[in-house]
Design an enzyme around this catalytic site. Structure first.
Site, PDB file in Angstrom:
ATOM      1  N   ARG A 102      66.182  10.569 -14.148  1.00 17.55           N
ATOM      2  CA  ARG A 102      67.361   9.829 -13.664  1.00 17.55           C
ATOM      3  C   ARG A 102      68.539  10.785 -13.450  1.00 17.55           C
ATOM      4  NH1 ARG A 102      68.388   5.273 -17.789  1.00 17.55           N
ATOM      5  NH2 ARG A 102      70.154   4.913 -16.408  1.00 17.55           N
ATOM      6  N   GLY A 109      79.884  -5.563  -9.674  1.00 13.98           N
ATOM      7  CA  GLY A 109      78.506  -5.052  -9.717  1.00 13.98           C
ATOM      8  C   GLY A 109      77.895  -4.990 -11.098  1.00 13.98           C
ATOM      9  N   THR A 110      78.247  -5.943 -11.944  1.00  7.54           N
ATOM     10  CA  THR A 110      77.590  -5.982 -13.262  1.00  7.54           C
ATOM     11  C   THR A 110      77.030  -7.377 -13.516  1.00  7.54           C
ATOM     12  OG1 THR A 110      77.879  -5.727 -15.668  1.00  7.54           O
ATOM     13  CG2 THR A 110      79.858  -6.280 -14.411  1.00  7.54           C
ATOM     14  N   ASP A 148      76.523   7.573 -14.477  1.00  2.89           N
ATOM     15  CA  ASP A 148      76.150   8.511 -13.403  1.00  2.89           C
ATOM     16  C   ASP A 148      77.268   9.450 -12.959  1.00  2.89           C
ATOM     17  OD1 ASP A 148      77.808   6.834 -11.792  1.00  2.89           O
ATOM     18  OD2 ASP A 148      76.096   5.604 -11.196  1.00  2.89           O
ATOM     19  N   HIS A 183      79.559   3.541 -21.749  1.00  2.40           N
ATOM     20  CA  HIS A 183      78.166   3.740 -22.164  1.00  2.40           C
ATOM     21  C   HIS A 183      77.762   5.202 -22.092  1.00  2.40           C
ATOM     22  CE1 HIS A 183      77.038  -0.770 -21.324  1.00  2.40           C
ATOM     23  NE2 HIS A 183      77.726  -0.609 -22.436  1.00  2.40           N
ATOM     24  N   ASN A 197      80.396  -9.439  -6.729  1.00  2.15           N
ATOM     25  CA  ASN A 197      78.987  -9.167  -7.002  1.00  2.15           C
ATOM     26  C   ASN A 197      78.150  -9.629  -5.820  1.00  2.15           C
ATOM     27  OD1 ASN A 197      76.269  -9.101  -8.285  1.00  2.15           O
ATOM     28  ND2 ASN A 197      77.444  -8.770 -10.146  1.00  2.15           N
ATOM     29  N   TYR A 233      65.044   9.919 -18.812  1.00  2.00           N
ATOM     30  CA  TYR A 233      66.472  10.218 -18.618  1.00  2.00           C
ATOM     31  C   TYR A 233      66.664  11.460 -17.760  1.00  2.00           C
ATOM     32  CZ  TYR A 233      68.244   6.405 -21.315  1.00  2.00           C
ATOM     33  OH  TYR A 233      68.581   5.128 -21.704  1.00  2.00           O
ATOM     34  N   ASN A 267      78.618   2.530 -16.083  1.00  2.85           N
ATOM     35  CA  ASN A 267      77.686   3.453 -15.422  1.00  2.85           C
ATOM     36  C   ASN A 267      77.720   4.824 -16.082  1.00  2.85           C
ATOM     37  OD1 ASN A 267      77.226   1.329 -13.794  1.00  2.85           O
ATOM     38  ND2 ASN A 267      78.410   2.083 -12.055  1.00  2.85           N
TER      39      ASN A 267
HETATM   40  C1  BJW Z   1      75.546  -5.507  -6.634  1.00  2.00           C
HETATM   41  C2  BJW Z   1      75.081  -4.645  -5.670  1.00  2.00           C
HETATM   42  C3  BJW Z   1      76.011  -4.242  -4.724  1.00  2.00           C
HETATM   43  C4  BJW Z   1      73.455  -5.012  -6.946  1.00  2.00           C
HETATM   44  N1  BJW Z   1      77.260  -4.688  -4.795  1.00  2.00           N
HETATM   45  N2  BJW Z   1      76.792  -5.946  -6.675  1.00  2.00           N
HETATM   46  C5  BJW Z   1      76.577 -10.360 -28.274  1.00  2.00           C
HETATM   47  C6  BJW Z   1      75.644 -11.298 -27.904  1.00  2.00           C
HETATM   48  C7  BJW Z   1      74.299 -10.936 -27.738  1.00  2.00           C
HETATM   49  C8  BJW Z   1      73.872  -9.607 -27.935  1.00  2.00           C
HETATM   50  C9  BJW Z   1      74.814  -8.689 -28.305  1.00  2.00           C
HETATM   51  C10 BJW Z   1      76.139  -9.067 -28.471  1.00  2.00           C
HETATM   52  N3  BJW Z   1      76.839  -7.954 -28.814  1.00  2.00           N
HETATM   53  C11 BJW Z   1      75.989  -6.897 -28.846  1.00  2.00           C
HETATM   54  C12 BJW Z   1      74.748  -7.305 -28.541  1.00  2.00           C
HETATM   55  C13 BJW Z   1      73.537  -6.450 -28.473  1.00  2.00           C
HETATM   56  C14 BJW Z   1      73.433  -5.633 -27.218  1.00  2.00           C
HETATM   57  C15 BJW Z   1      73.364  -6.576 -26.030  1.00  2.00           C
HETATM   58  O1  BJW Z   1      74.305  -6.806 -25.291  1.00  2.00           O
HETATM   59  N4  BJW Z   1      72.189  -7.117 -25.777  1.00  2.00           N
HETATM   60  C16 BJW Z   1      71.997  -8.002 -24.609  1.00  2.00           C
HETATM   61  C17 BJW Z   1      70.757  -7.582 -23.833  1.00  2.00           C
HETATM   62  C18 BJW Z   1      71.962  -9.436 -25.066  1.00  2.00           C
HETATM   63  N5  BJW Z   1      74.543  -4.693 -27.085  1.00  2.00           N
HETATM   64  C19 BJW Z   1      74.504  -3.514 -27.696  1.00  2.00           C
HETATM   65  O2  BJW Z   1      73.582  -3.185 -28.405  1.00  2.00           O
HETATM   66  C20 BJW Z   1      75.702  -2.612 -27.509  1.00  2.00           C
HETATM   67  N6  BJW Z   1      76.129  -2.114 -28.772  1.00  2.00           N
HETATM   68  C21 BJW Z   1      76.809  -2.862 -29.625  1.00  2.00           C
HETATM   69  O3  BJW Z   1      77.216  -3.960 -29.374  1.00  2.00           O
HETATM   70  O4  BJW Z   1      77.021  -2.222 -30.811  1.00  2.00           O
HETATM   71  C22 BJW Z   1      77.556  -2.937 -31.916  1.00  2.00           C
HETATM   72  C23 BJW Z   1      77.553  -1.967 -33.077  1.00  2.00           C
HETATM   73  C24 BJW Z   1      78.712  -1.793 -33.806  1.00  2.00           C
HETATM   74  C25 BJW Z   1      78.719  -0.896 -34.884  1.00  2.00           C
HETATM   75  C26 BJW Z   1      77.556  -0.182 -35.200  1.00  2.00           C
HETATM   76  C27 BJW Z   1      76.402  -0.347 -34.460  1.00  2.00           C
HETATM   77  C28 BJW Z   1      76.394  -1.253 -33.389  1.00  2.00           C
HETATM   78  C29 BJW Z   1      75.306  -1.358 -26.700  1.00  2.00           C
HETATM   79  C30 BJW Z   1      74.965  -1.688 -25.299  1.00  2.00           C
HETATM   80  C31 BJW Z   1      74.488  -0.418 -24.604  1.00  2.00           C
HETATM   81  C32 BJW Z   1      73.943  -0.709 -23.249  1.00  2.00           C
HETATM   82  N7  BJW Z   1      73.287   0.454 -22.777  1.00  2.00           N
HETATM   83  C33 BJW Z   1      72.692   0.423 -21.439  1.00  2.00           C
HETATM   84  C34 BJW Z   1      71.836   1.681 -21.272  1.00  2.00           C
HETATM   85  C35 BJW Z   1      72.719   2.913 -21.026  1.00  2.00           C
HETATM   86  C36 BJW Z   1      71.898   4.122 -20.776  1.00  2.00           C
HETATM   87  C37 BJW Z   1      71.004   3.988 -19.563  1.00  2.00           C
HETATM   88  O5  BJW Z   1      71.505   3.826 -18.431  1.00  2.00           O
HETATM   89  O6  BJW Z   1      69.796   4.058 -19.756  1.00  2.00           O
HETATM   90  O7  BJW Z   1      73.714   0.351 -20.437  1.00  2.00           O
HETATM   91  S1  BJW Z   1      71.746  -1.062 -21.128  1.00  2.00           S
HETATM   92  C38 BJW Z   1      72.153  -1.191 -19.436  1.00  2.00           C
HETATM   93  O8  BJW Z   1      72.868  -2.437 -19.185  1.00  2.00           O
HETATM   94  C39 BJW Z   1      73.138  -0.049 -19.149  1.00  2.00           C
HETATM   95  C40 BJW Z   1      74.167  -0.750 -18.309  1.00  2.00           C
HETATM   96  O9  BJW Z   1      75.410  -0.052 -18.376  1.00  2.00           O
HETATM   97  C41 BJW Z   1      74.234  -2.139 -18.900  1.00  2.00           C
HETATM   98  C42 BJW Z   1      74.794  -3.174 -17.996  1.00  2.00           C
HETATM   99  O10 BJW Z   1      74.018  -3.309 -16.842  1.00  2.00           O
HETATM  100  P1  BJW Z   1      74.723  -3.589 -15.464  1.00  2.00           P
HETATM  101  O11 BJW Z   1      75.593  -2.451 -15.091  1.00  2.00           O
HETATM  102  O12 BJW Z   1      75.349  -4.916 -15.496  1.00  2.00           O
HETATM  103  O13 BJW Z   1      73.477  -3.525 -14.445  1.00  2.00           O
HETATM  104  P2  BJW Z   1      72.430  -4.668 -14.070  1.00  2.00           P
HETATM  105  O14 BJW Z   1      71.270  -3.988 -13.456  1.00  2.00           O
HETATM  106  O15 BJW Z   1      72.170  -5.583 -15.182  1.00  2.00           O
HETATM  107  O16 BJW Z   1      73.205  -5.558 -12.963  1.00  2.00           O
HETATM  108  C43 BJW Z   1      73.574  -5.055 -11.694  1.00  2.00           C
HETATM  109  C44 BJW Z   1      74.369  -6.140 -10.994  1.00  2.00           C
HETATM  110  O17 BJW Z   1      74.829  -5.629  -9.764  1.00  2.00           O
HETATM  111  C45 BJW Z   1      73.557  -7.412 -10.659  1.00  2.00           C
HETATM  112  O18 BJW Z   1      74.367  -8.551 -10.982  1.00  2.00           O
HETATM  113  C46 BJW Z   1      73.346  -7.328  -9.148  1.00  2.00           C
HETATM  114  O19 BJW Z   1      73.341  -8.615  -8.535  1.00  2.00           O
HETATM  115  C47 BJW Z   1      74.573  -6.566  -8.727  1.00  2.00           C
HETATM  116  N8  BJW Z   1      74.441  -5.768  -7.520  1.00  2.00           N
HETATM  117  N9  BJW Z   1      73.710  -4.398  -5.940  1.00  2.00           N
HETATM  118  C48 BJW Z   1      77.583  -5.555  -5.802  1.00  2.00           C
HETATM  119  N10 BJW Z   1      75.629  -3.395  -3.737  1.00  2.00           N
END
Ligand code: BJW
Length: 249
Positions: free
Chosen positions: A70, A191-192, A108, A123, A217, A67, A106
């Site tokens: 980053r 972008g997600t 950042d 987040h 996207n 972290y 994000n």
């Molecule tokens: C472009 C581009 C350009 C590239 N132009 N586009 C329901 C179903 C199943 C599972 C769950 C559910 N509900 C909850 C869950 C569990 C879990 C989850 O979702 N798991 C999945 C993997 C299935 N969720 C959680 O645990 C969440 N908490 C929760 O639900 O709590 C409930 C609770 C209640 C009460 C008590 C306790 C709990 C928390 C989720 C936290 C996510 N954290 C992260 C890390 C943050 C810190 C860090 O950065 O290290 O957040 S994970 C990571 O993914 C980060 C991001 O914000 C997040 C999303 O990613 P993002 O932004 O979509 O990025 P990418 O890389 O995936 O995609 C990029 C996209 O851009 C791509 O599509 C490219 O094509 C595109 N792209 N260049 C436009 N120039």
């Protein structure tokens, strides 16, 4: 009418606009997306394995170092044309009497650095760290840290102020998101990958509440079929084009 003109028209007709942003919006600033392959030393790790409370408990040195590297990288990067266009969209649409909010996954801080005002960091932030014992947050921290893990002033450890898998999103952020999803006339996801919940479900909630939904996207996502409009392209190109179309009226 082009796709860009259609979206500009939707935005011009909206009273309440919500944008959901993800890592793709910061990719053109040089910040790797979450699901890009990690490089160098980090290539042997899976980010989904590092972004958990369990990983921090098992190896706080490793996770803190990841972290902090980053954090340093983000501080050396600049907002790109997509961030700037979103700040400009907020200015143009709020001047016309609409509300405009960015719900960002994000961590950042680049939306605020680009000048966006209504930014809900669902987040958390890489730039804030908090004590594992008192939950007190710190945002004026040395760059880089001297060693890892980082001791907190109250005797615990500092952990990054982000939301890990299995952790709840902040209550205040979720309350603001609920409000925006209930009232927005247009919801735009940019972008997600649509893989991480709860954010991945918000376009459907907005649609159910009556909003028109748009996805921008570089690639199709598992959610693409459910949007009213999808624009394939880089956010740093598509968002400025929308701003231009709005300026033309
Ligand atoms: C472009 C581009 C350009 C590239 N132009 N586009 C329901 C179903 C199943 C599972 C769950 C559910 N509900 C909850 C869950 C569990 C879990 C989850 O979702 N798991 C999945 C993997 C299935 N969720 C959680 O645990 C969440 N908490 C929760 O639900 O709590 C409930 C609770 C209640 C009460 C008590 C306790 C709990 C928390 C989720 C936290 C996510 N954290 C992260 C890390 C943050 C810190 C860090 O950065 O290290 O957040 S994970 C990571 O993914 C980060 C991001 O914000 C997040 C999303 O990613 P993002 O932004 O979509 O990025 P990418 O890389 O995936 O995609 C990029 C996209 O851009 C791509 O599509 C490219 O094509 C595109 N792209 N260049 C436009 N120039």
């Amino acid at each position: 009418m082009t796709q860009i003109d259609t979206i500009a028209k939707l935005l011009l007709g909206a009273k309440h606009v919500a944008f959901l942003t993800g890592a793709g919006v910061s990719a053109e600033s040089g910040i790797p997306t979450f699901r890009d392959a990690l490089e160098g030393y980090w290539s042997k790790y899976d980010p989904e394995q590092l972004a958990t409370p369990q990983a921090f408990a098992a190896d706080p040195e490793l996770v803190s170092r990841w972290y902090d590297e980053r954090r340093q990288k983000v501080l050396a990067c600049q907002p790109n044309a997509g961030h700037v266009a979103l700040a400009e969209l907020e200015r143009l649409l709020t001047e016309r009497g609409a509300t405009f909010a960015i719900l960002t996954q994000n961590v950042d801080g680049l939306h605020r650095r680009a000048g966006s005002k209504e930014v809900i960091e669902v987040h958390g932030s890489l730039l804030r760290w908090r004590s594992t014992t008192s939950q007190i947050e710190y945002d004026d921290l040395p760059v880089p840290f001297e060693s890892y893990p980082v001791p907190a002033p109250d005797g615990g450890l500092l952990r990054p102020g982000v939301v890990w898998f299995g952790e709840a999103l902040p209550d205040d952020a979720l309350a603001r998101v609920d409000e925006e999803l209930a009232r927005c006339d247009v919801f735009v996801s940019v972008g997600t990958s649509g893989l991480v919940y709860p954010a991945a479900g918000w376009s459907l909630l907005a649609k159910r509440a009556g909003a028109k939904t748009v996805e921008i996207n570089r690639d199709p996502t598992p959610m693409s079929q459910s949007f009213d409009h999808c624009v394939l392209g880089q956010s740093g190109t598509v968002l400025p084009a929308i701003v231009e179309a709005i300026r033309r009226g």
